[in-house]
Structure formats: C-alpha cells, structure tokens
Scaffold this motif. Structure first.
Motif, PDB file in Angstrom:
ATOM      1  N   ASP A 123       0.717  -1.124   0.054  1.00 48.96           N
ATOM      2  CA  ASP A 123      -0.011   0.087   0.023  1.00 48.96           C
ATOM      3  C   ASP A 123       0.892   1.312  -0.048  1.00 48.96           C
ATOM      4  N   LEU A 124       1.857   1.193   0.829  1.00 48.92           N
ATOM      5  CA  LEU A 124       2.712   2.223   0.959  1.00 48.92           C
ATOM      6  C   LEU A 124       3.413   2.585  -0.393  1.00 48.92           C
ATOM      7  N   LEU A 125       3.883   1.328  -1.278  1.00 50.52           N
ATOM      8  CA  LEU A 125       4.454   1.462  -2.508  1.00 50.52           C
ATOM      9  C   LEU A 125       3.539   2.315  -3.634  1.00 50.52           C
ATOM     10  N   SER A 126       2.243   1.957  -3.369  1.00 52.10           N
ATOM     11  CA  SER A 126       1.212   2.286  -4.141  1.00 52.10           C
ATOM     12  C   SER A 126       0.956   3.914  -3.898  1.00 52.10           C
ATOM     13  N   TYR A 127       1.017   4.247  -2.717  1.00 50.59           N
ATOM     14  CA  TYR A 127       1.085   5.798  -2.306  1.00 50.59           C
ATOM     15  C   TYR A 127       2.057   6.511  -2.826  1.00 50.59           C
ATOM     16  N   SER A 128       3.260   6.001  -2.710  1.00 52.43           N
ATOM     17  CA  SER A 128       4.315   6.831  -3.269  1.00 52.43           C
ATOM     18  C   SER A 128       4.571   6.613  -4.706  1.00 52.43           C
ATOM     19  N   ARG A 129       3.895   5.856  -5.311  1.00 55.85           N
ATOM     20  CA  ARG A 129       3.930   5.809  -6.717  1.00 55.85           C
ATOM     21  C   ARG A 129       2.965   6.851  -7.536  1.00 55.85           C
ATOM     22  N   VAL A 130       1.994   7.116  -6.541  1.00 61.23           N
ATOM     23  CA  VAL A 130       0.948   8.041  -7.208  1.00 61.23           C
ATOM     24  C   VAL A 130       1.706   9.182  -8.030  1.00 61.23           C
ATOM     25  N   ASN A 131       2.802  10.006  -7.329  1.00 60.91           N
ATOM     26  CA  ASN A 131       3.594  10.983  -7.982  1.00 60.91           C
ATOM     27  C   ASN A 131       4.826  10.571  -8.781  1.00 60.91           C
ATOM     28  N   THR A 132       5.367   9.367  -8.292  1.00 57.76           N
ATOM     29  CA  THR A 132       6.549   8.795  -9.030  1.00 57.76           C
ATOM     30  C   THR A 132       6.269   8.034 -10.289  1.00 57.76           C
ATOM     31  N   ARG A 133       5.092   7.329 -10.198  1.00 56.55           N
ATOM     32  CA  ARG A 133       4.892   6.614 -11.529  1.00 56.55           C
ATOM     33  C   ARG A 133       3.575   7.067 -12.324  1.00 56.55           C
ATOM     34  N   GLU A 134       3.666   8.340 -12.524  1.00 55.28           N
ATOM     35  CA  GLU A 134       2.572   9.058 -13.116  1.00 55.28           C
ATOM     36  C   GLU A 134       2.666   9.002 -14.295  1.00 55.28           C
ATOM     37  N   GLN A 135       1.386   8.767 -15.046  1.00 55.77           N
ATOM     38  CA  GLN A 135       1.114   8.503 -16.621  1.00 55.77           C
ATOM     39  C   GLN A 135       0.610  10.138 -16.868  1.00 55.77           C
ATOM     40  N   THR A 136       0.924  10.475 -18.277  1.00 63.63           N
ATOM     41  CA  THR A 136       0.273  11.642 -18.829  1.00 63.63           C
ATOM     42  C   THR A 136      -1.166  11.598 -18.824  1.00 63.63           C
ATOM     43  N   PHE A 137      -2.010  12.724 -18.794  1.00 65.92           N
ATOM     44  CA  PHE A 137      -3.301  12.334 -18.801  1.00 65.92           C
ATOM     45  C   PHE A 137      -3.834  12.386 -20.267  1.00 65.92           C
ATOM     46  N   GLU A 138      -4.997  11.622 -20.322  1.00 61.61           N
ATOM     47  CA  GLU A 138      -5.486  11.552 -21.564  1.00 61.61           C
ATOM     48  C   GLU A 138      -6.966  11.078 -21.360  1.00 61.61           C
ATOM     49  N   PRO A 139      -7.702  11.471 -22.601  1.00 59.89           N
ATOM     50  CA  PRO A 139      -9.374  11.159 -22.382  1.00 59.89           C
ATOM     51  C   PRO A 139      -9.612   9.649 -21.882  1.00 59.89           C
TER      52      PRO A 139
ATOM     53  N   ALA B  28      -5.443   6.694 -16.439  1.00 63.51           N
ATOM     54  CA  ALA B  28      -6.376   5.828 -16.363  1.00 63.51           C
ATOM     55  C   ALA B  28      -6.184   4.740 -15.197  1.00 63.51           C
ATOM     56  N   SER B  29      -4.766   4.207 -14.838  1.00 62.20           N
ATOM     57  CA  SER B  29      -4.575   3.377 -13.864  1.00 62.20           C
ATOM     58  C   SER B  29      -4.886   3.819 -12.595  1.00 62.20           C
ATOM     59  N   GLN B  30      -4.523   5.338 -12.283  1.00 58.04           N
ATOM     60  CA  GLN B  30      -4.731   5.838 -11.164  1.00 58.04           C
ATOM     61  C   GLN B  30      -6.408   6.000 -10.843  1.00 58.04           C
ATOM     62  N   LEU B  31      -7.062   6.237 -11.835  1.00 64.36           N
ATOM     63  CA  LEU B  31      -8.567   6.578 -11.558  1.00 64.36           C
ATOM     64  C   LEU B  31      -8.979   5.144 -11.462  1.00 64.36           C
ATOM     65  N   THR B  32      -8.674   4.173 -11.985  1.00 66.19           N
ATOM     66  CA  THR B  32      -9.073   2.631 -11.646  1.00 66.19           C
ATOM     67  C   THR B  32      -8.853   2.564 -10.357  1.00 66.19           C
ATOM     68  N   GLN B  33      -7.725   2.704  -9.888  1.00 65.94           N
ATOM     69  CA  GLN B  33      -7.355   2.433  -8.519  1.00 65.94           C
ATOM     70  C   GLN B  33      -8.062   3.228  -7.549  1.00 65.94           C
ATOM     71  N   LEU B  34      -8.538   4.541  -7.792  1.00 65.46           N
ATOM     72  CA  LEU B  34      -9.350   5.306  -7.105  1.00 65.46           C
ATOM     73  C   LEU B  34     -11.007   4.724  -6.928  1.00 65.46           C
ATOM     74  N   PHE B  35     -11.132   4.113  -8.002  1.00 66.20           N
ATOM     75  CA  PHE B  35     -12.769   3.505  -7.750  1.00 66.20           C
ATOM     76  C   PHE B  35     -12.568   2.256  -7.099  1.00 66.20           C
ATOM     77  N   GLN B  36     -11.378   1.459  -7.288  1.00 66.17           N
ATOM     78  CA  GLN B  36     -11.198   0.322  -6.616  1.00 66.17           C
ATOM     79  C   GLN B  36     -11.083   0.431  -5.114  1.00 66.17           C
ATOM     80  N   ASN B  37     -10.405   1.531  -4.517  1.00 64.56           N
ATOM     81  CA  ASN B  37     -10.511   1.674  -3.383  1.00 64.56           C
ATOM     82  C   ASN B  37     -11.682   1.956  -2.550  1.00 64.56           C
ATOM     83  N   LEU B  38     -12.384   3.143  -3.261  1.00 70.31           N
ATOM     84  CA  LEU B  38     -13.531   3.308  -2.705  1.00 70.31           C
ATOM     85  C   LEU B  38     -14.662   2.208  -2.674  1.00 70.31           C
ATOM     86  N   VAL B  39     -14.703   1.565  -3.757  1.00 69.32           N
ATOM     87  CA  VAL B  39     -15.804   0.283  -3.481  1.00 69.32           C
ATOM     88  C   VAL B  39     -15.126  -0.791  -2.845  1.00 69.32           C
ATOM     89  N   SER B  40     -13.844  -0.925  -2.763  1.00 69.55           N
ATOM     90  CA  SER B  40     -13.631  -2.055  -1.621  1.00 69.55           C
ATOM     91  C   SER B  40     -13.723  -1.689  -0.331  1.00 69.55           C
TER      92      SER B  40
END
Ligand code: ADP
Length: 554
Positions: free
Chosen positions: A387-403, A440-452
């Motif tokens: 979890d800590l890794l995924s927290y720190s990856r939000v800014n270190t492994r960011e992808q560029t924004f796309e529709p 896309a992958s961060q927003l998927t994670q956002l939905f996943q965390n809230l639903v879980s």
C-alpha cells in the motif's frame, strides 16, 4: 493697514513714453503724490528710446501716449513676446476705436489726458498693477495645479508599477528609473543598509558620464548616528554640498561621486530602516522644492510597502518549494524503503513456510502457534509495504493525462474486486459515467479503493448496495460513491484521508489506513477535491471532483 504699509514701501519702476515733455512732467508730478507706491521714473520721448530702456530692464508699469503708444506696444510685443506688463495708455481724444485697439495690444487701461487728475492717474496705475498681479497669481496657481495634477498622475503610475512588481529586484529597478526621470536627477540610487552598519548600493540609474556607484559597499564611520535619524523619518535635502557646512569627511565622500546636491529619504519596511532612496545632482547645485521632497518621501513609502509584499510572497514561495521538496524526498524514501523491504520480507515468509512444512512433526503446538503469528505479521507487513508503494507511486509513476471513459475504468475496478463483490453479495448500480482527462490506472485504483472500502465497511445486517454516479457542475464533474454501510462519525471525516489513520481494530476490519490517503493524492493530482458525508449507522457518500474535460483541454 498692514497691506498699505507694505505697498507704500514697494517701489515701482515706471516708464513714461510720451513725446511731450510737459505731459511727462505732469505724470511725474502726479505719481510723486501717490501714497501707495514710490516710483523710479524712466522717461522716453519716443517708442525707440522706450524700447531700448525696456530691453535693459523691464519696468513694472508703462505709461504711454496714444500717439507713440500703438507702435511702441507693437514693437514691445514683437521684442518680448506677448508682454505681461501693466500698461496705461493716455489719450487726447475720446475715441472708443483707439481704446479697443490699445487694449488688444495688451494695455490694461486708458485715460483721457483732459480729464486726468493725479488721483485718477495713480488709481489707473494701481489698478493696472493690481490686475497684472492677479493675473500672475492666477497663472501661477494654474501652473501649480497642473504640476500637482501631473505629479499625482505620475505618482499613481509609479505606485501601480511598483505594486505590480512582485520581485524585490524589479521593484527597485522600477523605482530608480522612474524617480530619475521624474526628478530629472543625474543619479538615483537605492542604498541597502545592513545590520552591521555597512551598506551597499543595490540599484542605480545614472546619467551616462557620471561615476557608476552600483554594487559599491559603503561603510562610512563619518556619520555614525545618521541611521537613527533616518529611522525616525528624517529627510535630508542639500542644495549645495560645498556650502552646506557638512563635515569634511562627508563632503569628500560625496565629491568622489561628483555630487553637487543630494536628496535622501528613508525606505522603511514596517518599522525598520531597510535602506535609503537617494537622488544626486552632479551637474551643479540644485534647490530641491518641497513638492519634490514630498513626492520622494511618498514614493519611498510605496517602495517599502511593495518590498514587504514581495518579501511575503518570496517567503511563501520558498516555503511552498521547501514543502514540495521535502514531500518529494519523503515519497522517494517511502518508495525506496518499501521497495527494498519487499525482498527480505519475502525471505522471512518463505523460510517460515518452509519451517512449518518441513518440521510439521517436530514442533509442538505452541511452536506452530508462534510460526502462525509470525506468518500473519509478515503478511500484514507485506500489505502495508504494497500500500505504501502504491501511495508513493501516485506521483513517482505518474502517466500523462488522456481522455478516459470512467465507466470503463469502474468496470475494471469491479472486475478486480469480483471475488469480494460475490462474497458480500453487493449490488452495484449507477448511470453511465463521463469521459474525463486523467491517468487511467490511477482513476481505476481510485474507484477500486472506494468500492472495496464500501464492501469492507458494510453493515452485515442488510444487503449491501453501492451506487456510483456523476453529475456535471460548472467547471468539473462531481462523482459520488454511496454505500449503505456502517457510516463514519462526523469528527473523523477529515482524519480518515490521512496516512495510516484507521477507526477500527484490525481484528474487526483488516487494513493499513493507506487506501483513502492514496485516493486523496490521486484526486489532487487531477486537480480535484475529495470528501465524505455520512450518517453513522446508515451509510456514507464519498465525493470527488475531476475537472471537466472540455475545460481541462482549453
Ligand atoms: P483502510 O481501509 O485500510 O482502513 P482507508 O484509508 O481506506 O484505510 O480508510 C480509512 C478509514 O476510513 C477506515 O479504517 C474506516 O474507518 C474509514 N472508512 C473508509 N471507507 C469507509 C466506508 N465506506 N464506510 C465507513 N468507514 C469507512
């Protein structure tokens, strides 16, 4: 009375232009009877002599005969431009046309010689002098007013420029250039004072040809107590440094920089003496007028204000940058630490499992229990690290924004949670979600965390319902993930978004307290906000915003 006395002392120079010597004598005698002015009388028998006298020194009043008068006035005007002299024309004829003509030529009054008495002549002279004085006063007042208006406008313009600059360097640069132009001074500089008594010229605008003082460090023991006086708002104006009676060392100091006259005002920041604003005249002595001193003082005040603002802004920017840097460092640390911890942890878990499998017969029940605790601890540690890794990856492994299509991303999150959804019997409903610009992958994670979380914190006494919707706001989309779970007490609604903050014991609800912190970071990276509204015992609604795609694009 006082005025009469003062006027009586005034001497007027009168020029009488008349070809008739008797007439000139009559006027002279009449004037000598005047009780208001005394007169120095100049006489000319024709226009040419009159003009020659005027060329030497302009008289205060002119008495002119109508015969020579017209031509004299014409030539006087040609010689001196439109003259502003009190002129009284004396005429033999009562002729309105002539009267009008002489008045047009600049005369103030005319008198008929036949009717003239000493009193009427003196009165005409008084009136002419008085009228000219009034006109001169009026002109002066108008000029002063215009200058005042120009100064106010310039002051407003400079103040605006100073206020618009948000960096100290720019403020000082603007100040010296503008003040130099405004005062038409040869050198304007800003002298920064340091705490140890020394100072430095930090900005300068100087007419080419004079010594450049910029960057000079100046420590002058010659005026040790000057600081205190400037701190109290003292203004120092010297019209001529050579005759002002200043100390020799000070004079020598000023001579080095060709200073002939100087004007110094303090720049106060809040209540400490930040520095001095200095204007130098090097071409020659200069009498500084009050309005210039006032203006410089007001500008120095404005500089002080602008500098305070810039200082605040610089401090704020520095703090923000420092915070950003230390956050980034922390993130890097969290990333490296959690990444590197994975390997030894895997070893611990593997060896514990080997121990359990290979020594199954050799260990007693207590040893098995200990191994079980150790494995459990290692497993928890693994989820923490992940979890800590995924927290720190939000800014270190960011992808560029796309529709991205949020319905699709939610579908992925639901697929990832398939087993938990089936086990809990959750019913997930909602309208189609919008397309946004994002990762896309961060927003998927956002939905996943809230639903879980909705699944984890369900109320087991009723079937779990999860509703996910989005509504368009003015500039953004507002998403809502609503459940009918256990809910959250209002005092914890901010805290739960912080790292490691949990409201329950592990035994009741497993978890690391990182999930919502990750959600917050993802939403903030997308320029949005996240918050929760809840009714304890009834359910919670997690809201987050994402910028509207069309707006984000423009
Ligand atoms: P974790 O789920 O690992 O405990 P989170 O950061 O995801 O960590 O959540 C922090 C805390 O917020 C949870 O421990 C829980 O108390 C509370 N919480 C989160 N989501 C919900 C929810 N849907 N209903 C009730 N409480 C919740």
């Amino acid at each position: 009375m006082k005025l009469g006395l003062m006027n009586a002392l005034l001497q007027q120079t009168v020029l009488i232009v008349d070809e008739c010597a008797d007439d000139r004598e009559t006027y002279r005698r009449a004037l000598l009877q005047d009780d208001r002015y005394t007169y120095q009388i100049l006489e000319a028998e024709n226009g040419a002599t009159g003009l020659a006298l005027c060329a030497q020194k302009l008289p205060d009043v002119v008495l002119v005969d109508e015969g020579t008068g017209l031509e004299f006035l014409n030539r006087l005007n040609a010689q001196n431009g439109q003259v502003s002299l009190p002129i009284v024309v004396l005429t033999r004829r009562e002729d309105a046309a002539i009267a009008i003509q002489v008045m047009k030529q600049g005369a103030q009054d005319y008198l008929l010689k036949s009717e003239m008495t000493p009193q009427s002549l003196c009165l005409a002279v008084h009136n002419a002098v008085e009228r000219m004085r009034l006109i001169a006063d009026l002109n002066r007042a108008q000029i002063e007013l215009r200058q005042q208006q120009e100064r106010s406008q310039l002051f407003a313009e400079i103040t605006l420029k100073l206020r618009q600059s948000l960096q100290s360097d720019e403020i000082l640069q603007t100040a010296v250039t503008e003040v130099q132009q405004l005062l038409n001074a040869d050198r304007v500089l800003i002298f920064r004072l340091w705490a140890d008594g020394s100072g430095q010229v930090v900005q300068e605008s100087v007419v080419p040809g004079y010594t450049v003082v910029l960057g000079r460090d100046i420590y002058d023991p010659c005026f040790p107590d000057y600081r205190e006086r400037y701190r109290q708002g003292r203004v120092n104006a010297i019209a001529n440094v050579e005759t002002a009676g200043i100390q020799t060392c000070h004079l020598e100091f000023l001579r080095q920089f060709e200073v002939k006259a100087n004007l110094v005002v303090p720049v106060l920041m809040r209540d400490y003496l930040w520095g001095l604003l200095v204007a130098h005249q090097c071409s020659g002595p200069r009498q500084w007028v009050d309005s210039e001193t006032d203006l410089l003082q007001q500008l120095a005040n404005q500089i002080g204000i602008a500098l305070s603002q810039a200082e605040l802004l610089e401090k704020e920017t520095r703090q923000r940058e420092e915070l950003g840097r230390s956050n980034a460092e922390l993130e890097r640390f969290a990333y490296v630490a959690s990444h590197d911890l994975q390997e030894p942890l895997r070893m611990v878990t593997s060896y514990l499992q080997l121990l359990e499998q290979l020594y199954v017969d050799k260990l007693d029940a207590e040893a098995h229990e200990f191994i079980h605790f150790a494995v459990d601890g290692a497993t928890r540690m693994r989820s923490l690290i992940q979890d800590l890794l995924s927290y720190s990856r939000v800014n270190t492994r960011e992808q560029t924004f796309e529709p991205v299509d949020c319905s699709l991303l939610l579908g992925r999150a639901i697929a990832n949670l398939q087993i938990a959804i089936e086990e809990s019997g959750a019913v997930i409903t909602g309208d189609p979600l919008p397309e946004v610009r994002g990762d896309a992958s961060q927003l998927t994670q956002l939905f996943q965390n809230l639903v879980s979380n909705a699944i984890k914190f369900r109320d087991r006494t009723r079937p779990l319902q999860i509703q996910i919707n989005a509504s368009r706001q003015e500039r953004e989309w507002l998403f809502e993930v609503r459940d009918n779970g256990i809910g959250i007490e209002s005092q914890y609604r901010d805290r739960i978004f912080l790292l490691f903050q949990r409201l329950h014991h592990r035994a009741d609800y497993p978890g690391t307290g990182i999930g919502l912190a990750v959600c917050k970071k993802i939403v903030e990276r997308h320029g949005g906000r996240v918050w929760v509204e809840s009714q304890p015992g009834h359910g919670s609604s997690f809201y987050f915003t994402i910028a509207n795609q069309e707006i984000a694009r423009s």
